[in-house]
Scaffold this active site. Structure first.
Site, PDB file in Angstrom:
ATOM      1  N   ASN A 112       0.803  -1.231   0.000  1.00  0.00           N
ATOM      2  CA  ASN A 112       0.000   0.000   0.000  1.00  0.00           C
ATOM      3  C   ASN A 112       0.834   1.277   0.000  1.00  0.00           C
ATOM      4  OD1 ASN A 112       0.856  -0.218   2.604  1.00  0.00           O
ATOM      5  ND2 ASN A 112      -1.178  -0.291   3.542  1.00  0.00           N
ATOM      6  N   HIS A 115       4.102   3.992   4.420  1.00  0.00           N
ATOM      7  CA  HIS A 115       3.795   3.996   5.848  1.00  0.00           C
ATOM      8  C   HIS A 115       3.756   5.448   6.279  1.00  0.00           C
ATOM      9  CE1 HIS A 115       3.994   3.433  10.171  1.00  0.00           C
ATOM     10  NE2 HIS A 115       4.878   4.409  10.162  1.00  0.00           N
TER      11      HIS A 115
HETATM   12  N1  UDP Z   1      -1.255  -4.970   6.740  1.00  0.00           N
HETATM   13  C1  UDP Z   1      -1.410  -6.176   6.086  1.00  0.00           C
HETATM   14  N2  UDP Z   1      -2.602  -6.863   6.215  1.00  0.00           N
HETATM   15  C2  UDP Z   1      -3.624  -6.384   6.964  1.00  0.00           C
HETATM   16  C3  UDP Z   1      -3.466  -5.151   7.635  1.00  0.00           C
HETATM   17  C4  UDP Z   1      -2.261  -4.448   7.496  1.00  0.00           C
HETATM   18  O1  UDP Z   1      -0.489  -6.635   5.405  1.00  0.00           O
HETATM   19  O2  UDP Z   1      -4.670  -7.038   7.052  1.00  0.00           O
HETATM   20  C5  UDP Z   1       0.013  -4.219   6.589  1.00  0.00           C
HETATM   21  C6  UDP Z   1      -0.137  -3.015   5.663  1.00  0.00           C
HETATM   22  O3  UDP Z   1       1.025  -2.928   4.845  1.00  0.00           O
HETATM   23  C7  UDP Z   1      -0.200  -1.870   6.645  1.00  0.00           C
HETATM   24  C8  UDP Z   1       0.742  -2.356   7.740  1.00  0.00           C
HETATM   25  O4  UDP Z   1       0.445  -3.746   7.849  1.00  0.00           O
HETATM   26  O5  UDP Z   1       0.208  -0.652   6.064  1.00  0.00           O
HETATM   27  C9  UDP Z   1       0.555  -1.702   9.084  1.00  0.00           C
HETATM   28  O6  UDP Z   1      -0.758  -1.871   9.509  1.00  0.00           O
HETATM   29  P1  UDP Z   1      -1.543  -0.696  10.236  1.00  0.00           P
HETATM   30  O7  UDP Z   1      -2.806  -1.296  10.795  1.00  0.00           O
HETATM   31  O8  UDP Z   1      -0.646   0.025  11.169  1.00  0.00           O
HETATM   32  O9  UDP Z   1      -1.992   0.229   8.994  1.00  0.00           O
HETATM   33  P2  UDP Z   1      -1.482   1.655   8.487  1.00  0.00           P
HETATM   34  O10 UDP Z   1      -1.160   2.491   9.700  1.00  0.00           O
HETATM   35  O11 UDP Z   1      -0.275   1.425   7.608  1.00  0.00           O
HETATM   36  O12 UDP Z   1      -2.635   2.229   7.698  1.00  0.00           O
HETATM   37 MG    MG Z   2       0.010   2.000  11.329  1.00  0.00          MG
END
Ligand code: UDP
Ligand code: MG
Length: 153
Positions: A112, A115
């Site tokens: 995505n 970060h």
């Molecule tokens: N991620 C994933 N599968 C999921 C949820 C999150 O691979 O079901 C990964 C995704 O790359 C995400 C990262 O884990 O950006 C960190 O998750 P977070 O919930 O902190 O999301 P963010 O803050 O990046 O939106």
């Molecule tokens: Mg996060």
């Protein structure tokens, strides 16, 4: 002024989107205070994604973040943490609103693009994790008076 961490993920390097994504933050008016390419390790990712270590996708996520180097950026601006998160969009690119980075550039929950730190407290911890103090630079953009009103900064 706040500072926040953005990581351009390996998917962004592989897809040739580095310039385009940095350009969005520049055009918004955020100041680039630090930027470097680095190869992430299991150790740093165990810290960085500690909140996800019980998730079934944890190892897959770490592998995806080590697939190539990443580009770490420190962005600065008034309310920069919230502004950058809003520009980033929802985690899953399929749910992210069009107009956000994830909404415009990806179709994945994992691959995505970026970060972005999710709070001021997290941003401070994350910037210290990825940057040495001397890698964050202080300079005044020459167009500052046209970026913000005098009482905003
Ligand atoms: N991620 C994933 N599968 C999921 C949820 C999150 O691979 O079901 C990964 C995704 O790359 C995400 C990262 O884990 O950006 C960190 O998750 P977070 O919930 O902190 O999301 P963010 O803050 O990046 O939106
Ligand atoms: Mg996060």
């Amino acid at each position: 002024m706040e500072q926040t961490l953005v990581l351009l993920k390996p998917c962004t390097l592989q897809r040739g989107l580095v310039g385009e994504i940095i350009s969005r933050f520049e055009k918004k008016g955020l100041r680039l205070a630090g930027m470097k390419m680095m190869q992430l390790t299991d150790a740093i990712l165990n810290e960085h994604y500690a909140h996800l270590r019980e998730k079934p996708f944890f190892q897959m996520l770490k592998d995806s973040m080590m697939a190539t180097p990443v580009i770490a950026c420190c962005l600065e601006g008034v309310e920069a943490v919230r502004v950058v998160r809003a520009m980033t969009g929802a985690t899953n690119g399929r749910n992210a609103d069009p107009g956000t980075i994830r909404g415009d550039y990806c179709v994945s929950n994992q691959q995505n693009i970026v970060h972005a730190s999710d709070s001021l407290e997290t941003a401070a911890v994350e910037l210290a994790r990825f940057f040495k103090p001397e890698e964050i630079f202080s300079y005044t953009p020459s167009n500052m008076n046209f970026m913000y009103a005098l009482d905003e900064r």
